[in-house]
Design a protein around this motif. Structure first.
Motif, PDB file in Angstrom:
ATOM      1  N   ALA A 182       0.835  -1.208   0.000  1.00  0.00           N
ATOM      2  CA  ALA A 182       0.000   0.000   0.000  1.00  0.00           C
ATOM      3  C   ALA A 182       0.870   1.259   0.000  1.00  0.00           C
ATOM      4  CB  ALA A 182      -0.923   0.002   1.222  1.00  0.00           C
TER       5      ALA A 182
ATOM      6  N   GLN B 200       2.274   4.673   0.832  1.00  0.00           N
ATOM      7  CA  GLN B 200       2.204   5.533   2.018  1.00  0.00           C
ATOM      8  C   GLN B 200       2.564   6.971   1.695  1.00  0.00           C
ATOM      9  OE1 GLN B 200       1.164   4.126   5.024  1.00  0.00           O
ATOM     10  NE2 GLN B 200       0.871   2.329   3.745  1.00  0.00           N
ATOM     11  N   ILE B 201       3.662   7.155   0.962  1.00  0.00           N
ATOM     12  CA  ILE B 201       4.038   8.518   0.579  1.00  0.00           C
ATOM     13  C   ILE B 201       4.556   8.530  -0.856  1.00  0.00           C
ATOM     14  CG2 ILE B 201       4.552   9.551   2.832  1.00  0.00           C
ATOM     15  CD1 ILE B 201       7.460   8.850   2.536  1.00  0.00           C
TER      16      ILE B 201
ATOM     17  N   HIS C 140      -0.017  15.174   4.756  1.00  0.00           N
ATOM     18  CA  HIS C 140       0.724  15.542   5.976  1.00  0.00           C
ATOM     19  C   HIS C 140       0.300  16.908   6.515  1.00  0.00           C
ATOM     20  CE1 HIS C 140       3.907  12.447   4.644  1.00  0.00           C
ATOM     21  NE2 HIS C 140       3.139  11.937   5.590  1.00  0.00           N
TER      22      HIS C 140
ATOM     23  N   ASP D  86       7.655   7.762   8.603  1.00  0.00           N
ATOM     24  CA  ASP D  86       8.347   8.506   7.547  1.00  0.00           C
ATOM     25  C   ASP D  86       8.684   9.933   7.976  1.00  0.00           C
ATOM     26  OD1 ASP D  86       5.868  10.229   6.694  1.00  0.00           O
ATOM     27  OD2 ASP D  86       5.159   8.169   6.726  1.00  0.00           O
TER      28      ASP D  86
ATOM     29  N   SER E  76      -1.776   6.152  10.830  1.00  0.00           N
ATOM     30  CA  SER E  76      -1.635   4.700  10.702  1.00  0.00           C
ATOM     31  C   SER E  76      -1.656   4.257   9.247  1.00  0.00           C
ATOM     32  CB  SER E  76      -2.786   4.024  11.435  1.00  0.00           C
ATOM     33  OG  SER E  76      -4.003   4.351  10.804  1.00  0.00           O
TER      34      SER E  76
ATOM     35  N   ASP F 141      -3.377   1.309   6.648  1.00  0.00           N
ATOM     36  CA  ASP F 141      -4.747   0.785   6.612  1.00  0.00           C
ATOM     37  C   ASP F 141      -4.919  -0.161   7.810  1.00  0.00           C
ATOM     38  OD1 ASP F 141      -5.131   2.093   4.142  1.00  0.00           O
ATOM     39  OD2 ASP F 141      -4.369   0.374   3.038  1.00  0.00           O
TER      40      ASP F 141
ATOM     41  N   PRO G  97      -6.329   5.305  -2.375  1.00  0.00           N
ATOM     42  CA  PRO G  97      -7.490   4.806  -3.116  1.00  0.00           C
ATOM     43  C   PRO G  97      -8.587   5.864  -3.325  1.00  0.00           C
ATOM     44  CG  PRO G  97      -6.712   3.139  -1.601  1.00  0.00           C
ATOM     45  CD  PRO G  97      -5.884   4.374  -1.329  1.00  0.00           C
TER      46      PRO G  97
ATOM     47  N   TRP H 265      -9.911  11.660   0.410  1.00  0.00           N
ATOM     48  CA  TRP H 265      -9.486  11.102   1.693  1.00  0.00           C
ATOM     49  C   TRP H 265     -10.175  11.773   2.864  1.00  0.00           C
ATOM     50  CZ3 TRP H 265      -7.562   6.642   1.156  1.00  0.00           C
ATOM     51  CH2 TRP H 265      -6.967   5.980   2.244  1.00  0.00           C
TER      52      TRP H 265
HETATM   53  N1  AG3 Z   1      -0.685   6.450   6.220  1.00  0.00           N
HETATM   54  C1  AG3 Z   1      -1.979   6.211   5.591  1.00  0.00           C
HETATM   55  C2  AG3 Z   1      -1.842   5.449   4.319  1.00  0.00           C
HETATM   56  C3  AG3 Z   1      -3.084   4.813   3.820  1.00  0.00           C
HETATM   57  C4  AG3 Z   1      -2.885   4.515   2.401  1.00  0.00           C
HETATM   58  N2  AG3 Z   1      -3.666   3.426   1.958  1.00  0.00           N
HETATM   59  C5  AG3 Z   1      -3.432   2.792   0.785  1.00  0.00           C
HETATM   60  N3  AG3 Z   1      -2.509   3.214  -0.031  1.00  0.00           N
HETATM   61  N4  AG3 Z   1      -4.156   1.759   0.499  1.00  0.00           N
HETATM   62  C6  AG3 Z   1       0.232   7.219   5.499  1.00  0.00           C
HETATM   63  C7  AG3 Z   1       1.503   7.479   6.224  1.00  0.00           C
HETATM   64  C8  AG3 Z   1       2.141   8.704   5.723  1.00  0.00           C
HETATM   65  N5  AG3 Z   1       2.864   9.387   6.725  1.00  0.00           N
END
Ligand code: AG3
Length: 283
Positions: free
Chosen positions: A58, A60-61, A70, A94, A164, A166, A232, A236
């Motif tokens: 998944a 994240q950044i 952020h 991160d 967090s 997912d 997704p 958001w």
């Molecule tokens: N945390 C939430 C990410 C969720 C993304 N979900 C996905 N791509 N299915 C991100 C952390 C960033 N600091």
């Protein structure tokens, strides 16, 4: 970088966002691909979004759109509070949320608790712009289970930010009321928490669950939303729990160098389209 034949450049990273939906990005280069004690970490350079960090498949950044997420996660709760001093960040290894929190000169201390030290290291190695706050003297980084940490810290923080992944595996408990009770108790009397609560198109029931679970614990709960292109559906949500103050109005100014967050975005992000009001049964 080496020059590859064209057919070798046709390599794609795909996130399976749901059983029926995928996002694919063309890869320029693979920088890190490893399994830690907790998860798989992948760092690749893409044509469209620059470097991206992926945990257990998944995204994240990404270098190109991380600021959208952020900035919302940090400035919504910090600017809603009248005099925040101490911040706790859960997850977010991160450092993107940390960097944003430390843009406010009145924040005296920010503690980041992420279970996986290798995420912190990967960000330091490949995302210097995202991890820049880690070297600030006001920052402390702890690698432990946040569920344990929070139970041992009562009435200590003005802001708690739940950044967090997912809610699967070790993050599943972060969307449930026992955890929100621990967060409530870790907060001081005017305390505010925010959690990322997924997309209403891709994960409507998770969002609703998080909202309802937070309502069991916090007297004031409010939902806001924003653009986040690589998550997704790109739509958001963020759910705010507050002990006393209404989170919709900013009480502190936005930092000068924001690219997404402004005071007007702050209030307007709480204006919900009717389908979203209906989802959390506001009407
Ligand atoms: N945390 C939430 C990410 C969720 C993304 N979900 C996905 N791509 N299915 C991100 C952390 C960033 N600091």
């Amino acid at each position: 970088m080496e020059v590859w034949p064209k057919r070798i450049m046709d390599i794609w990273f795909t996130e399976k966002q749901s059983p029926n939906m995928k996002l694919s990005l063309r890869i320029k280069n693979i920088l890190l691909n490893k399994t830690t004690e907790f998860q798989d970490i992948l760092v690749v350079e893409t044509e469209e979004y620059g470097k991206i960090m992926v945990l257990d498949g998944a995204i994240q950044i990404t270098e190109k759109d991380e600021f959208c997420y952020h900035e919302m996660m940090a400035h919504i709760p910090i600017c809603a509070h009248s005099h925040p001093r101490r911040v706790l960040i859960i997850g977010g290894g991160d450092g993107g949320v940390l960097r944003e929190c430390l843009k406010h000169p009145f924040i005296e201390e920010a503690i980041l608790v992420d279970i996986d030290s290798e995420v912190v290291q990967a960000s330091r190695d490949y995302f210097p712009h995202v991890s820049s706050g880690m070297n600030d003297p006001r920052a402390t980084i702890l690698n432990m289970d946040a569920l344990t940490f929070i139970r041992e810290h009562k009435h200590e923080f003005d802001i708690v930010i739940v950044d967090s992944t997912d809610p699967v595996d070790f993050a599943a408990g972060l969307f449930q009321s026992p955890f929100y009770t621990d967060v409530f108790e870790a907060l001081r009397s005017e305390g505010i928490m925010i959690a990322q609560t997924e997309s209403p198109f891709a994960e409507a029931s998770l969002l609703k669950q998080a909202y309802k679970e937070m309502e069991k614990v916090f007297p004031i709960v409010s939902l806001c939303w924003g653009a986040m292109p690589t998550y997704p559906t790109g739509f958001w949500t963020y759910t705010v729990g507050s002990k006393t103050v209404t989170p919709e109005e900013p009480r502190n100014p936005a930092p000068l160098d924001c690219k997404y967050y402004t005071s007007r975005i702050h209030s307007n992000s709480f204006v919900l389209p009717p389908f979203l009001e209906a989802l959390i049964e506001l009407k």
